[in-house]
Design a protein around this motif. Structure first.
Motif, PDB file in Angstrom:
ATOM      1  N   ARG A 191       4.373 -32.082  19.338  1.00  0.00           N
ATOM      2  CA  ARG A 191       3.597 -33.335  19.346  1.00  0.00           C
ATOM      3  C   ARG A 191       2.523 -33.306  18.266  1.00  0.00           C
ATOM      4  NH1 ARG A 191       3.850 -32.806  25.184  1.00  0.00           N
ATOM      5  NH2 ARG A 191       5.261 -34.380  26.063  1.00  0.00           N
ATOM      6  N   ALA A 192       1.961 -32.117  18.037  1.00  0.00           N
ATOM      7  CA  ALA A 192       0.941 -31.993  16.992  1.00  0.00           C
ATOM      8  C   ALA A 192       1.519 -32.264  15.607  1.00  0.00           C
ATOM      9  CB  ALA A 192       0.330 -30.596  17.042  1.00  0.00           C
ATOM     10  N   VAL A 241      11.696 -19.822  24.823  1.00  0.00           N
ATOM     11  CA  VAL A 241      11.989 -21.251  24.892  1.00  0.00           C
ATOM     12  C   VAL A 241      11.988 -21.803  23.474  1.00  0.00           C
ATOM     13  CG1 VAL A 241      11.179 -23.524  25.638  1.00  0.00           C
ATOM     14  CG2 VAL A 241      11.100 -21.577  27.218  1.00  0.00           C
ATOM     15  N   ARG A 242      13.000 -22.556  23.142  1.00  0.00           N
ATOM     16  CA  ARG A 242      13.114 -23.186  21.826  1.00  0.00           C
ATOM     17  C   ARG A 242      12.901 -24.680  21.980  1.00  0.00           C
ATOM     18  NH1 ARG A 242      18.545 -21.948  19.124  1.00  0.00           N
ATOM     19  NH2 ARG A 242      17.486 -19.946  18.786  1.00  0.00           N
ATOM     20  N   GLY A 243      11.892 -25.187  21.305  1.00  0.00           N
ATOM     21  CA  GLY A 243      11.646 -26.619  21.291  1.00  0.00           C
ATOM     22  C   GLY A 243      12.112 -27.218  19.983  1.00  0.00           C
ATOM     23  N   THR A 244      12.814 -28.338  20.039  1.00  0.00           N
ATOM     24  CA  THR A 244      13.382 -28.976  18.851  1.00  0.00           C
ATOM     25  C   THR A 244      12.910 -30.416  18.763  1.00  0.00           C
ATOM     26  OG1 THR A 244      15.361 -27.594  19.041  1.00  0.00           O
ATOM     27  CG2 THR A 244      15.508 -29.515  17.606  1.00  0.00           C
ATOM     28  N   GLY A 245      12.317 -30.751  17.612  1.00  0.00           N
ATOM     29  CA  GLY A 245      11.931 -32.126  17.341  1.00  0.00           C
ATOM     30  C   GLY A 245      12.922 -32.754  16.389  1.00  0.00           C
ATOM     31  N   LEU A 277      16.517 -34.588   6.781  1.00  0.00           N
ATOM     32  CA  LEU A 277      17.037 -34.902   8.109  1.00  0.00           C
ATOM     33  C   LEU A 277      16.919 -33.745   9.091  1.00  0.00           C
ATOM     34  CD1 LEU A 277      20.314 -36.771   7.092  1.00  0.00           C
ATOM     35  CD2 LEU A 277      18.053 -37.728   7.485  1.00  0.00           C
ATOM     36  N   ALA A 278      16.466 -32.580   8.628  1.00  0.00           N
ATOM     37  CA  ALA A 278      16.492 -31.387   9.464  1.00  0.00           C
ATOM     38  C   ALA A 278      15.574 -31.515  10.672  1.00  0.00           C
ATOM     39  CB  ALA A 278      16.085 -30.159   8.637  1.00  0.00           C
ATOM     40  N   ASP A 279      16.012 -30.869  11.759  1.00  0.00           N
ATOM     41  CA  ASP A 279      15.168 -30.783  12.945  1.00  0.00           C
ATOM     42  C   ASP A 279      14.040 -29.781  12.703  1.00  0.00           C
ATOM     43  OD1 ASP A 279      16.877 -32.527  14.219  1.00  0.00           O
ATOM     44  OD2 ASP A 279      18.051 -30.941  15.169  1.00  0.00           O
ATOM     45  N   VAL A 280      12.946 -29.985  13.390  1.00  0.00           N
ATOM     46  CA  VAL A 280      11.825 -29.051  13.362  1.00  0.00           C
ATOM     47  C   VAL A 280      11.865 -28.242  14.646  1.00  0.00           C
ATOM     48  CG1 VAL A 280       9.316 -28.803  13.293  1.00  0.00           C
ATOM     49  CG2 VAL A 280      10.438 -30.569  11.916  1.00  0.00           C
ATOM     50  N   VAL A 281      11.840 -26.915  14.519  1.00  0.00           N
ATOM     51  CA  VAL A 281      11.984 -26.030  15.675  1.00  0.00           C
ATOM     52  C   VAL A 281      10.702 -25.222  15.869  1.00  0.00           C
ATOM     53  CG1 VAL A 281      13.257 -24.068  16.621  1.00  0.00           C
ATOM     54  CG2 VAL A 281      14.480 -25.873  15.395  1.00  0.00           C
ATOM     55  N   HIS A 282      10.291 -25.130  17.107  1.00  0.00           N
ATOM     56  CA  HIS A 282       9.161 -24.258  17.471  1.00  0.00           C
ATOM     57  C   HIS A 282       9.616 -23.402  18.655  1.00  0.00           C
ATOM     58  CE1 HIS A 282       4.945 -22.999  17.903  1.00  0.00           C
ATOM     59  NE2 HIS A 282       5.202 -22.987  19.207  1.00  0.00           N
ATOM     60  N   GLU A 283       9.420 -22.084  18.533  1.00  0.00           N
ATOM     61  CA  GLU A 283       9.825 -21.175  19.588  1.00  0.00           C
ATOM     62  C   GLU A 283       8.616 -20.445  20.163  1.00  0.00           C
ATOM     63  OE1 GLU A 283      12.855 -18.514  18.235  1.00  0.00           O
ATOM     64  OE2 GLU A 283      14.438 -20.032  18.378  1.00  0.00           O
ATOM     65  N   ALA A 284       8.652 -20.233  21.452  1.00  0.00           N
ATOM     66  CA  ALA A 284       7.613 -19.473  22.149  1.00  0.00           C
ATOM     67  C   ALA A 284       8.301 -18.397  22.974  1.00  0.00           C
ATOM     68  CB  ALA A 284       6.787 -20.392  23.040  1.00  0.00           C
ATOM     69  N   THR A 292       7.401 -37.596  19.128  1.00  0.00           N
ATOM     70  CA  THR A 292       7.153 -38.190  20.445  1.00  0.00           C
ATOM     71  C   THR A 292       7.928 -37.408  21.500  1.00  0.00           C
ATOM     72  OG1 THR A 292       9.014 -39.727  20.250  1.00  0.00           O
ATOM     73  CG2 THR A 292       6.877 -40.443  19.382  1.00  0.00           C
ATOM     74  N   GLY A 293       7.619 -37.677  22.753  1.00  0.00           N
ATOM     75  CA  GLY A 293       8.300 -36.976  23.838  1.00  0.00           C
ATOM     76  C   GLY A 293       9.788 -37.195  23.847  1.00  0.00           C
ATOM     77  N   GLU A 294      10.238 -38.430  23.438  1.00  0.00           N
ATOM     78  CA  GLU A 294      11.670 -38.716  23.422  1.00  0.00           C
ATOM     79  C   GLU A 294      12.410 -37.948  22.330  1.00  0.00           C
ATOM     80  OE1 GLU A 294       9.280 -40.968  23.362  1.00  0.00           O
ATOM     81  OE2 GLU A 294       9.391 -41.665  25.449  1.00  0.00           O
ATOM     82  N   GLN A 295      11.691 -37.522  21.298  1.00  0.00           N
ATOM     83  CA  GLN A 295      12.327 -36.794  20.200  1.00  0.00           C
ATOM     84  C   GLN A 295      12.373 -35.287  20.427  1.00  0.00           C
ATOM     85  OE1 GLN A 295       9.580 -38.537  17.187  1.00  0.00           O
ATOM     86  NE2 GLN A 295      11.457 -39.066  16.061  1.00  0.00           N
ATOM     87  N   ILE A 296      11.767 -34.828  21.511  1.00  0.00           N
ATOM     88  CA  ILE A 296      11.655 -33.389  21.741  1.00  0.00           C
ATOM     89  C   ILE A 296      12.607 -32.973  22.864  1.00  0.00           C
ATOM     90  CG2 ILE A 296      10.120 -31.504  22.425  1.00  0.00           C
ATOM     91  CD1 ILE A 296       7.784 -33.165  21.339  1.00  0.00           C
ATOM     92  N   ARG A 297      13.324 -31.893  22.629  1.00  0.00           N
ATOM     93  CA  ARG A 297      14.145 -31.281  23.669  1.00  0.00           C
ATOM     94  C   ARG A 297      13.894 -29.767  23.664  1.00  0.00           C
ATOM     95  NH1 ARG A 297      17.613 -32.237  19.398  1.00  0.00           N
ATOM     96  NH2 ARG A 297      18.883 -30.424  18.728  1.00  0.00           N
ATOM     97  N   THR A 298      14.043 -29.150  24.813  1.00  0.00           N
ATOM     98  CA  THR A 298      13.786 -27.713  24.936  1.00  0.00           C
ATOM     99  C   THR A 298      15.009 -27.014  25.516  1.00  0.00           C
ATOM    100  OG1 THR A 298      12.816 -27.962  27.137  1.00  0.00           O
ATOM    101  CG2 THR A 298      11.304 -28.032  25.247  1.00  0.00           C
ATOM    102  N   GLU A 299      15.107 -25.720  25.210  1.00  0.00           N
ATOM    103  CA  GLU A 299      16.206 -24.892  25.719  1.00  0.00           C
ATOM    104  C   GLU A 299      15.646 -23.503  26.024  1.00  0.00           C
ATOM    105  OE1 GLU A 299      20.800 -23.612  24.520  1.00  0.00           O
ATOM    106  OE2 GLU A 299      19.467 -24.565  23.062  1.00  0.00           O
ATOM    107  N   ALA A 300      15.939 -22.997  27.220  1.00  0.00           N
ATOM    108  CA  ALA A 300      15.422 -21.698  27.659  1.00  0.00           C
ATOM    109  C   ALA A 300      16.447 -20.599  27.390  1.00  0.00           C
ATOM    110  CB  ALA A 300      15.079 -21.745  29.142  1.00  0.00           C
TER     111      ALA A 300
END
Length: 594
Positions: A170-171, A243-247, A131-138, A175-183
């Motif tokens: 997305r890769a 920026v942290r992106g969370t799927g 169930l864990a979220d997938v996080v990508h940070e830039a 989907t776009g609805e499942q992704i949120r970002t935080e600066a």
């Protein structure tokens, strides 16, 4: 002495006779053993050999577990409190097969009042992976001030990093609805090196902020929580932009529990060993507990996915998605002087403070007596009391709320000039005089002496060793003022007299030790010889009378050089005291100054 086990082989018709073991156990406690394990209490069986094995294991393991809990509590709680968080306001999350067996003990040690055990605690790692979220940070570097001129660049950089995070998620199939970002912005006050990674969450944008939010308010709020103060007129610098992106998978398997309206059913009752000994302990099945059930401890709650969860004392109950447990409170908060030291270290710029840890912090009562200290530099801790009491006598009614006093003069309780002492009186509404004082002393790299480092080896007068402050108000009314070897006698009758009357006269050099240094060496020796972890405060010297002749090497005139006395003569004072008591050889009496 940590633990001892007692096993008596004698038995009676009805079982083990505990009388002899209890007598031996009482004797062991008198001898200083902290944990005594009696076989009759730990394993009430007739067979002596298994009983002895069990008692031996308990005597060995219990002190080890206590030490583990204390070290865990100290490290964990200190890290949280150093960042402005109070463990008592948090809930302890427990998971793993053995987690429930130690959760209440850890919660008590941390001052927590509630433990939460998830219904899937035994398989939480595997369950969480699914169930864990997938996080990508830039992240991108930045060296701009946080000001309106930099906002367009920051907004553009944040937008570019957001696109990078979304593309990466997305890769991976989101989907776009499942992704949120935080600066986030890595911010610090200009001229300091303590940066905080801040999110603007909870701080909406204003006309004087970035589009991502009001990072100025976020940084100020967090800095105040962690350090207790802010620098309103100081500019802020952005070190990094992140920026942290969370799927999110969006899967939820939680089903709230319904109330039963009936008391919890006891599956069975068994004898279980706790700190108090064997207790009749009810056993409950987690699958049968409802959200309105309350279980008095101690109890055992068995789940299919973990061997068992149990707690000694307190109250437990099933919540919406797991079990909550409230252990009874225990313990006191750590000394605030330790927290003072951590804040000082984190906010300092000087290498002497930040890395060499050449500082000490303490709290003092309204009379200037030492109340609480942290285990910092011994030569500082005993001497700072003299400094605070001097300021009380010297300034008197001129001590006002909002004042901070700087002092380093040997006649004012100082050690040597590079050791600067900062004292703050603390007032209470309606009370005209300070209710207590806080003080810190730190060694500075240079104070203006005739040689670099202000530790001249051939100084003959105090003025050659650097700048001197007797009672300088560093802060006034809340505004920072930017311009602005001996004979020793003793007796053992519950009290002691330390008579340094045979000490040599003040020397024409820098090996003179101020009176405060002599007292500091004395209290250090007494604490070493007590053999117990006693608090270092004014009460330690209450039954002690100290005789130091004026004008001697241990109480020199105000103009005498003292830079060497702080590090050399103080060692000799320690040697003399230890030799008088016959506790160790002089060659072993080193390490007091550092």
């Amino acid at each position: 002495m940590q633990g001892v086990w007692v096993c008596n082989g004698g038995v009676s018709v009805r079982g083990v006779w505990p009388g002899h073991e209890e007598q031996v156990g009482a004797l062991a406690r008198e001898l200083g053993f902290r944990h005594v394990s009696l076989s009759s209490a730990v394993a009430g069986m007739v067979r002596a050999v298994p009983r002895g094995y069990t008692a031996c294991a308990d005597a060995y393991l219990t002190p080890c577990i206590h030490r583990y809990l204390e070290s865990f509590r100290a490290g964990f709680a200190h890290q949280l409190r150093a960042r402005g968080h109070d463990t008592a306001r948090h809930v302890l999350a427990c998971f793993g097969g053995a987690g429930g067996q130690h959760a209440c003990a850890i919660a008590r040690a941390l001052g927590m009042s509630r433990v939460f055990i998830h219904k899937y605690s035994g398989i939480l790692s595997a369950y969480g992976l699914a169930l864990a979220d997938v996080v990508h940070e830039a992240q991108a570097p930045c060296a701009l001030r946080y000001e309106p001129a930099a906002f367009p660049w920051l907004d553009g950089r944040i937008a570019a990093l957001e696109r990078e995070c979304r593309d990466a998620l997305r890769a991976q199939g989101f989907t776009g609805e499942q992704i949120r970002t935080e600066a986030f912005l890595h911010l610090r006050y200009e001229g300091t090196d303590c940066a905080l990674m801040c999110s603007a969450k909870g701080h909406p944008p204003t006309p004087r902020s970035c589009r991502a939010g009001d990072f100025h308010a976020a940084f100020t709020s967090r800095y105040l929580v962690e350090f207790g103060f802010t620098i309103p007129d100081r500019a802020m610098v952005v070190d990094d932009v992140r920026v942290r992106g969370t799927g999110s998978s969006g899967i939820s398997c939680e089903t709230p529990l319904a109330p039963s309206g009936k008391p919890a059913r006891v599956e069975t009752v068994t004898r279980c060993y706790f700190e108090e000994g064997y207790l009749e302990t009810p056993v409950f099945l987690l699958e049968e507990l409802a959200c309105d059930h309350t279980v008095p401890g101690p109890a055992i709650i068995i789940d299919k996915n973990s061997p068992g969860e149990r707690g000694g004392g307190g109250m437990g109950g099933a919540g919406g998605f797991g079990v909550g447990w409230e252990p009874p409170p225990e313990g006191l908060p750590r000394p605030p002087a330790e927290q003072m030291g951590r804040i000082l270290q984190r906010t300092a710029i000087s290498t002497n403070i930040k890395e060499r840890l050449g500082f000490s912090c303490a709290l003092f009562g309204p009379d200037g007596g030492l109340v609480s200290n942290a285990p910092h530099i011994p030569v500082h801790l005993g001497a700072m009391q003299e400094t605070v009491q001097f300021q009380i006598r010297n300034l008197g009614a001129d001590l006002r709320e909002g004042d901070v006093i700087l002092s380093n003069h040997p006649c004012a309780g100082g050690s040597h000039l590079p050791d600067l002492t900062v004292i703050t009186p603390v007032f209470w509404p309606g009370v005209p005089k300070p209710v207590f004082f806080v003080a810190s002393r730190g060694h500075h790299a240079d104070i203006g002496g005739i040689t670099p480092g202000s530790m001249p080896p051939h100084s003959k007068a105090l003025r050659e060793e650097g700048a001197v402050f007797v009672s300088f108000k560093l802060v006034k009314d809340g505004v920072f003022q930017e311009e602005g070897g001996s004979a020793l006698g003793w007796r053992d009758a519950g009290s002691a007299v330390f008579d340094f009357s045979g000490s040599g006269p003040e020397v024409y050099g820098n090996c003179n030790a101020p009176r405060a240094i002599t007292l500091s060496a004395l209290i250090y020796c007494l604490r070493c010889m007590v053999g117990q972890d006693i608090p270092l405060n004014q009460g330690c010297l209450a039954p002690v009378r100290v005789v130091i002749p004026k004008g001697s090497i241990l109480d020199p005139s105000p103009e005498a050089a003292v830079v060497g006395g702080n590090v050399l003569t103080s060692q000799r004072v320690v040697d003399v005291i230890f030799r008088a008591f016959g506790v160790c050889a002089a060659s072993q009496c080193q390490g007091f100054w550092g």
